[in-house]
Design a protein around this motif. Structure first.
Motif, short mmCIF file in Angstrom:
data_model
loop_
_atom_site.label_atom_id
_atom_site.label_comp_id
_atom_site.label_asym_id
_atom_site.label_seq_id
_atom_site.Cartn_x
_atom_site.Cartn_y
_atom_site.Cartn_z
N VAL A 1 0.92 -1.18 0.09
CA VAL A 1 0.08 0.05 -0.11
C VAL A 1 1.04 1.44 0.16
N TYR A 2 0.80 2.06 -1.01
CA TYR A 2 1.46 3.20 -1.05
C TYR A 2 1.40 4.48 0.02
N ALA A 3 -0.01 4.47 0.05
CA ALA A 3 -0.43 5.50 1.41
C ALA A 3 -1.49 5.45 1.61
N LEU A 4 -1.78 6.09 2.95
CA LEU A 4 -3.00 6.02 3.54
C LEU A 4 -3.67 7.40 3.52
N VAL A 5 -4.94 7.76 2.85
CA VAL A 5 -5.54 8.97 3.12
C VAL A 5 -6.68 9.02 3.76
N SER A 6 -6.93 9.65 5.15
CA SER A 6 -7.94 9.43 5.68
C SER A 6 -8.37 10.60 6.49
N ILE B 1 -7.10 19.44 -6.60
CA ILE B 1 -6.21 18.39 -6.80
C ILE B 1 -4.75 18.87 -6.81
N LYS B 2 -4.43 20.17 -7.20
CA LYS B 2 -3.27 20.78 -7.06
C LYS B 2 -2.47 20.78 -5.62
N GLN B 3 -3.50 21.21 -4.63
CA GLN B 3 -3.25 20.97 -3.35
C GLN B 3 -2.77 19.65 -2.85
N LEU B 4 -3.50 18.72 -3.10
CA LEU B 4 -3.31 17.39 -2.92
C LEU B 4 -1.96 16.78 -3.43
N GLN B 5 -2.03 17.07 -4.89
CA GLN B 5 -0.49 16.76 -5.52
C GLN B 5 0.60 17.26 -5.01
N LYS B 6 0.45 18.56 -4.36
CA LYS B 6 1.58 19.15 -3.77
C LYS B 6 2.09 18.49 -2.48
N PHE B 7 0.76 18.04 -1.40
CA PHE B 7 1.19 17.50 -0.55
C PHE B 7 1.89 16.21 -0.46
N PHE B 8 1.29 15.38 -1.81
CA PHE B 8 2.15 14.18 -2.00
C PHE B 8 3.72 14.36 -2.25
N GLU B 9 3.92 15.42 -2.96
CA GLU B 9 5.20 15.87 -3.53
C GLU B 9 6.16 16.22 -2.21
N ILE B 10 5.46 16.86 -1.21
CA ILE B 10 6.32 17.10 -0.05
C ILE B 10 6.67 15.86 0.67
N GLU B 11 5.61 14.96 0.72
CA GLU B 11 5.97 13.62 1.44
C GLU B 11 7.06 12.85 0.84
N ASP B 12 6.86 13.07 -0.74
CA ASP B 12 8.09 12.43 -1.28
C ASP B 12 9.30 12.87 -0.99
N GLU B 13 9.44 14.13 -0.75
CA GLU B 13 10.98 14.68 -0.63
C GLU B 13 11.31 14.32 0.77
N GLU B 14 10.49 14.24 1.71
CA GLU B 14 10.87 14.08 3.07
C GLU B 14 11.12 12.48 3.25
N ARG C 1 3.30 6.05 2.91
CA ARG C 1 2.96 7.69 3.43
C ARG C 1 1.58 7.68 3.78
N VAL C 2 1.45 8.88 4.71
CA VAL C 2 0.33 9.16 5.54
C VAL C 2 -0.36 10.52 5.15
N VAL C 3 -1.59 10.54 4.71
CA VAL C 3 -1.98 11.90 4.47
C VAL C 3 -3.62 12.10 5.14
N LEU C 4 -3.56 12.91 6.13
CA LEU C 4 -4.65 13.06 7.05
C LEU C 4 -5.37 14.50 6.56
N MET C 5 -6.92 14.37 6.62
CA MET C 5 -7.58 15.32 5.98
C MET C 5 -8.49 15.79 7.17
N THR C 6 -8.76 17.25 7.12
CA THR C 6 -9.56 17.71 8.20
C THR C 6 -10.41 18.88 7.66
N GLY C 7 -11.58 19.21 8.35
CA GLY C 7 -12.42 20.49 8.07
C GLY C 7 -12.32 21.47 9.07
#
Length: 951
Positions: free
Chosen positions: A878-883, A938-951, A908-914
């Motif tokens: 599993v490449y990532a969890l988005v929750s 989609i641009k913000q989500l893509q940027k979030f994944f790119e930051i995770e990849d850099e780390e 990777r882990v991507v958490l979302m909140t309102g």
């Protein structure tokens, strides 16, 4: 004796020559450089340690300043509570006067006598004064009942009459003056909260002495000093270097030498300059230069011949001087020792390497021939051939792997047969599981029959009256409590019409039953008296439908809510305050989820119909409006939690064009929006979303000032401030700025409105009908954004001549602004075909799934944390969890992320909140996760994944 091969004879001299060349180059180019760098590193270590301590002290001062505001605000609130308590008590007594239970004079005497002896646990007391400047109640005998109209302080100021007059005109407020403590004569600075009570004809107040507040702050400052002292114990500069602190009066606050710690060092001289060492240290503070002087050593006290270097930083808030000091010869000794050791190690390493190189070359070449001979045999068809040697190095691995490869070819056919047999067995087990499932469903059907019987028993035991009617309003079912209420048995009621009810009961239910037969659910509350107390009942009547959606019956549930009403009454005041926070958080969270869905679908539609210019003209304002809605919800959450800004260079001309396009639909046709677009060489460095909010607020304020229409003009210019001669709301610091002006042709500001323009809740408009038109938050919010962005603001106006708002925001030079991202460039070669687990329990899941698929991911979904846990346990790669963080049940997004990280530590882990606040704060989990704020595109989500990849 083994004779070296020709391969060894050829390569060994070359390797030996190469090693000698490397050794010479390392010595020539590295040793002198290392000596210089080690000396510089040792020298800079004191600077680093000093800067760290300075930063710590500066933060402590900031904490102290914040603590001061909190303490003062806490005392103010306590004074309001004290006066409020007294007000409640007086109101109760006056209610007794109105009822005739006590006469007015007796009541007033009783109230004033009680207030004289009132004192809170914090020592606060209350005083009451009449409009003719006489103390009606005061705990000090020197003032109680006395005329204080001419009473003056030690400074000759008449205090009480002025406070009473101001309180009468303003109603209430805080006032600072000098007053003595009870039973004391010394006058101290005092802050009092005073409130006017015109219905009773007097003013009442309670206060605190600012000396007590200062004492609390002194405790905080001493704590900061103790924290620094503890930190100094862990710090070392070189071997014997150290740090110390003294204040502007040359009092030594922290020093490792107990003979100097706590003393005044003004008399200690610098042997080099023959001046006070404290003055020399102060002169080099924050200059970046080091102070050279001579001092003694612990092993040679009194002999001031040893050279030392010191750096000094000045903490302006505390007025402290933090110094680091180190001996010069100690800095040099480290570099010399390191150079000698490097040279020694290099020589030894060279000799060892020469010997090892010879044996290594010989050791490597011998097995190569064996490996080549075996490979030749295998190539001729001899699959049973083996290399014939085993080693624990790479050659051994190569030999072992070669043998295993031959063995695998031999075993492939046998392995294939075993796999077919295993798959057949697995299919038989699946068939057996299917048969077990059928049997389980039959057992479940039988259990359902038992459950229905238990439900009837449960309905009889429920603390509620339950009845069910058919469409002819005949009883089909009643529970025992309902039958008891009618004083009949269930059998006497079932199958009967409403005639079994009394006339009053039938009339009370008739309207609700008629609504239910028309498909309308309703609830009514009614009360009656049982013996000596009132019973409040809530009656719920709900229509029941068949599969075709027709009403086939009516369900009645009557609940005794007397106790709930009592609790509700007692907790009403507390619930009002709690409801504000919960309502703001809940509405913003749900609204952010809705905006995520709206924004996701709008963006998808905009990308799908890019060539449809007419449709794009409607979609683009809708997308911006949705994003602005997200900003509004963030501001709603920021009602109690201040959000940080996210400044970045933004194209002000594009932002203003989009803002005007957004405003055109909300302004009346008689108001014209004009943008004087000028070529600028810089971009404002601010949060674009907050800047757009500010411009919208200014435009809407201008609209209110032009009821008959007019013009709103926007203009943007570059402004370089070279000297501090420009003044807006305060003196403008030198620098490069972007000047934005918003001018209107409306009614303008009055003199009072100009003075109060930036005050929160100040407005010149009335809130008619609760529309919110008079909220008074517009300019204060703009002012707060500008000051938080390190900018300036100015209002220029005259009554009847319109108004002009000038915003001066910091700018940066930008030669090129990046263009928009191609909507087709969302996919990333590393993401293509990778599996993502998406966990979301509402409609946002569909939108996020489409965004992930556009980015190239394969998505598997889950609506609950429990289902996601089961998938995590069985899924691989599993490449990532988005929750989402907020999930139904006890497990939230952070807990689920910890479980996922335990099983897939490299994923990777991507958490979302309102929600706008940091829900990760205070967790005790192993991991700390970044959170993506809803709504997003989609641009913000893509940027979030790119930051995770850099780390």
């Amino acid at each position: 004796m083994l004779f070296p091969s020709r391969l060894v004879q050829r390569f060994f001299p070359i390797v030996l020559l190469f090693m000698l060349m490397i050794f010479g180059a390392v010595y020539i180019y590295s040793v002198p450089f290392i000596k210089d760098k080690v000396y510089e590193i040792e020298r800079n270590s004191s600077r680093i340690a000093l800067d760290n301590v300075f930063t710590m002290a500066d933060r402590m001062y900031a904490d102290t300043e914040s603590y001061q505001q909190q303490v003062l605000e806490s005392h103010k609130q306590r004074l309001k509570i004290v006066v409020s308590m007294a007000e409640s008590y007086i109101d109760q007594v006056y209610q007794q006067v109105k009822k005739g239970e006590v006469d007015l004079d007796t009541a007033r005497a009783s109230v004033f006598e009680m207030l004289r002896h009132f004192q809170s646990i914090d020592g606060d007391y209350i005083w009451v004064a009449s409009y003719d400047y006489r103390f009606l109640s005061h705990p000090d005998e020197r003032f109680h009942g006395k005329d204080v109209s001419s009473l003056k302080t030690d400074d000759g100021v008449v205090v009480i009459p002025e406070i009473i007059d101001v309180a009468k005109s303003q109603g209430e407020g805080f006032y600072q003056y000098k007053w003595n403590r009870l039973a004391e004569n010394q006058q101290l600075d005092k802050l009092s909260y005073v409130k006017n009570f015109p219905e009773w004809g007097f003013v009442m107040g309670s206060g605190i002495y600012l000396e007590d507040v200062a004492a609390e702050l002194e405790v905080k400052r001493n704590q900061a000093l103790d924290d620094l002292r503890e930190s100094f114990k862990q710090l070392r500069v070189a071997k014997t270097g150290y740090l110390f602190i003294f204040d502007a009066r040359t009092n030594m606050l922290i020093h490792p030498n107990p003979n100097i710690d706590g003393t005044n060092i003004e008399s200690l001289l610098n042997p080099v300059t023959q001046k006070s060492i404290a003055d020399d240290l102060i002169n080099v503070a924050d200059t970046g230069k080091e102070l050279y002087y001579k001092w003694d050593k612990p092993e040679d006290p009194g002999n001031y011949i040893y050279e030392k270097l010191s750096l000094v930083r000045h903490v302006k808030g505390f007025d402290w001087y933090i110094c680091s000091t180190v001996y010069v010869d100690e800095l040099k000794s480290s570099s010399e020792q390191l150079s000698d050791r490097i040279l020694t190690i290099a020589l030894i390493s060279l000799l060892v390497a020469i010997a090892m190189a010879f044996f290594f070359i010989y050791w490597v070449t011998n097995p190569i021939k064996q490996l080549a001979d075996t490979a030749l045999r295998v190539s001729r068809g001899e699959l049973t051939a083996t290399v014939g040697f085993r080693r624990d190095d790479e050659l051994g691995i190569l030999a072992k792997t070669f043998d295993e490869m031959v063995k695998r070819v031999r075993d492939n056919i046998q392995d294939l047969d075993l796999k077919v047999e295993s798959r057949t067995l697995a299919l038989e087990q699946s068939n057996q599981q299917l048969m077990d499932t059928v049997m389980s469903r039959e057992k479940a059907q039988y259990a359902l029959t038992l459950i229905e019987e238990r439900q009837r028993i449960i309905l009889d035991l429920l603390p509620a009256e339950v009845a069910y009617f058919d469409t002819r309003l005949q009883f089909q079912f009643v529970n025992q409590r309902y039958a008891d209420a009618l004083q009949k048995s269930k059998e006497e009621i079932t199958g009967q019409s409403l005639a079994v009810l009394s006339q009053n009961q039938y009339q009370a239910m008739q309207a609700q039953l008629a609504e239910a037969l028309n498909g309308v659910e309703s609830a009514r509350e009614y009360s009656n008296w049982s013996r000596d107390h009132q019973v409040i009942t809530k009656r719920l009547i709900t229509p029941c439908y068949d599969d075709a959606g027709n009403v086939v019956g009516v369900l009645l549930v009557a609940l005794d809510i007397t106790s709930e009403k009592e609790v509700e009454k007692k907790l009403l005041e507390a619930q009002r305050m709690s409801a504000v926070g919960h309502l703001a958080g809940g509405l913003a969270h749900d609204f952010n989820n809705l905006l995520s869905i709206i924004l996701g679908n709008l963006v998808s539609a905009a990308e799908h119909y890019q060539k449809d210019a007419e449709l794009q003209r409607y979609l683009k304002p809708s997308i911006r409006a949705a994003k602005r809605g997200a900003n509004i919800t963030n501001r709603l959450l920021a009602f109690s939690r201040r959000q940080p800004l996210a400044p970045l260079p933004c194209d002000i001309n594009v932002l203003l064009q989009e803002t005007i396009e957004l405003l055109q639909g909300s302004l009346p046709s008689n108001i014209e929006l004009i943008f004087d677009q000028n070529k600028t060489h810089g971009l404002p460095f601010v949060d674009p979303g907050r800047l757009e909010d500010a411009l919208v607020n200014l435009a809407l304020n201008a609209k209110q000032a032009m009821p008959r229409g007019g013009e709103i003009r926007f203009s943007v210019t570059d402004l370089n401030v070279e000297t501090q001669s420009l003044f807006l709301d305060e003196e403008v610091a030198a620098g490069h700025y972007m000047q934005i002006k918003v001018a209107d042709t409306g009614q303008g500001f009055t003199e009072d409105a100009m003075r109060m323009a930036f005050e929160p809740f100040f407005t010149t408009r009335s809130d008619v009908g609760g529309s919110g038109a008079g909220a008074g938050l517009g300019l204060s919010m703009v002012y707060g954004f500008v000051k938080q962005s390190n900018g300036y603001i100015k209002v220029t106006s005259a009554p009847g001549q319109g108004a002009e708002i000038t915003l001066l925001l910091p700018a940066v030079e930008v030669e090129l602004v990046a263009g928009p991202v191609d909507s087709q460039e969302y996919e990333h070669k590393e993401w293509k075909g990778k599996l993502v687990l998406l966990v979301e329990d509402d409609d946002v899941r569909q939108v996020v799934r489409e965004l992930l698929r556009k980015m190239g991911f394969n998505v598997i979904e889950s609506s609950t944390a429990e289902e996601a846990e089961a998938l995590i346990a069985v899924l691989e790669d599993v490449y990532a969890l988005v929750s989402d963080i907020r999930l139904n049940g006890e497990t939230n997004g952070y807990d689920l992320a910890d479980i996922f990280k335990f099983t897939h530590p490299m994923s990777r882990v991507v958490l979302m909140t309102g929600y706008a606040f940091d829900e990760n704060s205070g967790r005790e989990g192993k991991h700390h996760y970044k959170v993506l704020q809803k709504p997003f595109d989609i641009k913000q989500l893509q940027k979030f994944f790119e930051i995770e990849d850099e780390e």
